[in-house]
Design an enzyme around this catalytic site. Structure first.
Site, mmCIF file in Angstrom:
data_model
loop_
_atom_site.group_PDB
_atom_site.id
_atom_site.type_symbol
_atom_site.label_atom_id
_atom_site.label_comp_id
_atom_site.label_asym_id
_atom_site.label_seq_id
_atom_site.Cartn_x
_atom_site.Cartn_y
_atom_site.Cartn_z
ATOM 1 N N CYS A 208 0.856 -1.187 0.000
ATOM 2 C CA CYS A 208 0.000 0.000 0.000
ATOM 3 C C CYS A 208 0.896 1.243 0.000
ATOM 4 O O CYS A 208 1.809 1.358 0.820
ATOM 5 C CB CYS A 208 -0.894 0.001 1.234
ATOM 6 S SG CYS A 208 -1.894 1.506 1.395
ATOM 7 N N CYS B 89 0.316 3.173 3.591
ATOM 8 C CA CYS B 89 0.807 2.715 4.902
ATOM 9 C C CYS B 89 1.844 1.599 4.808
ATOM 10 O O CYS B 89 2.286 1.082 5.825
ATOM 11 C CB CYS B 89 -0.357 2.267 5.777
ATOM 12 S SG CYS B 89 -1.148 0.737 5.218
ATOM 13 N N CYS C 48 -7.247 -0.891 1.430
ATOM 14 C CA CYS C 48 -6.248 -1.391 2.370
ATOM 15 C C CYS C 48 -6.925 -1.562 3.727
ATOM 16 O O CYS C 48 -7.565 -0.646 4.217
ATOM 17 C CB CYS C 48 -5.091 -0.399 2.455
ATOM 18 S SG CYS C 48 -3.888 -0.792 3.748
ATOM 19 N N CYS D 76 -5.135 1.177 6.408
ATOM 20 C CA CYS D 76 -5.324 2.634 6.348
ATOM 21 C C CYS D 76 -6.606 3.040 5.637
ATOM 22 O O CYS D 76 -6.963 4.218 5.631
ATOM 23 C CB CYS D 76 -4.121 3.322 5.703
ATOM 24 S SG CYS D 76 -3.974 3.080 3.919
ATOM 25 N N CYS E 79 -8.474 -5.714 -9.730
ATOM 26 C CA CYS E 79 -8.015 -4.706 -10.674
ATOM 27 C C CYS E 79 -7.608 -3.483 -9.856
ATOM 28 O O CYS E 79 -8.452 -2.727 -9.377
ATOM 29 C CB CYS E 79 -9.147 -4.387 -11.648
ATOM 30 S SG CYS E 79 -8.659 -3.348 -13.015
#
Length: 168
Positions: A83, A86, A131, A134, A154
């Site tokens: 991510c 984070c 995510c 976060c 995707c």
């Protein structure tokens, strides 16, 4: 029956909203997002200071990068996708495949990496992927992927970073 004028008018409104970064998210989705609590939380100013404008637009405002613009779509090395908000590991390169959509696609996330929610933007229902640490918007998941899961995650490449595995 819809007239040509109404169709073109509606299309123009939708295009203007997309250009402005707006969506037609339902009240239910907005309430779910407001109630969600994540391990990593920051103020808008802190997110803006940390992320590039493109990352902020996708991760924090649920935007979508233009297809074919992410170098991660062509990434072939062995490693892990994290991510960009984070640094949580999200996807292993072993689950990545070329979906020919212009976005990095995977058939499975890493364990305990993502969360999903219903996305009702632009007059359709999709499953949004974010995510789990976060809450950053990553992309969407569709049921047209390859075996073994049949899923296509995707993802927006700008929402992730790639870390190659170190040579053994």
């Amino acid at each position: 029956m819809m007239s040509r004028r109404k169709f073109l008018g509606g299309t123009a409104v939708a295009a203007a909203m997309a250009a402005a970064g707006l969506t037609l998210r339902g009240k239910h989705a907005a309430a779910e997002e407001a109630a969600a609590s994540f391990e990593v939380t920051k103020s808008e100013a802190e997110w803006r200071a940390q992320l590039t404008p493109a990352q902020y637009r996708v991760l924090r405002e649920h935007g979508t990068e233009r297809a074919g613009t992410s170098p991660l779509d062509k990434e072939k090395r062995i490693g892990t996708y994290h991510c960009a908000g984070c640094d949580l590991p999200l996807f292993a390169s072993a689950t990545k495949y070329d979906s020919r959509t212009g976005w990095p696609s995977f058939y499975a996330p890493l364990d305990n990496a993502i969360g999903t929610s219903e996305d009702r933007s632009f007059f359709t229902v999709r499953t949004e992927v974010h995510c789990r640490r976060c809450g950053g918007h990553l992309g969407h998941v569709f049921e047209d992927g390859p075996p073994p899961t049949g899923l296509r995650y995707c993802m927006n490449g700008v929402a992730m970073t790639f870390r190659p595995s170190s040579p053994a």
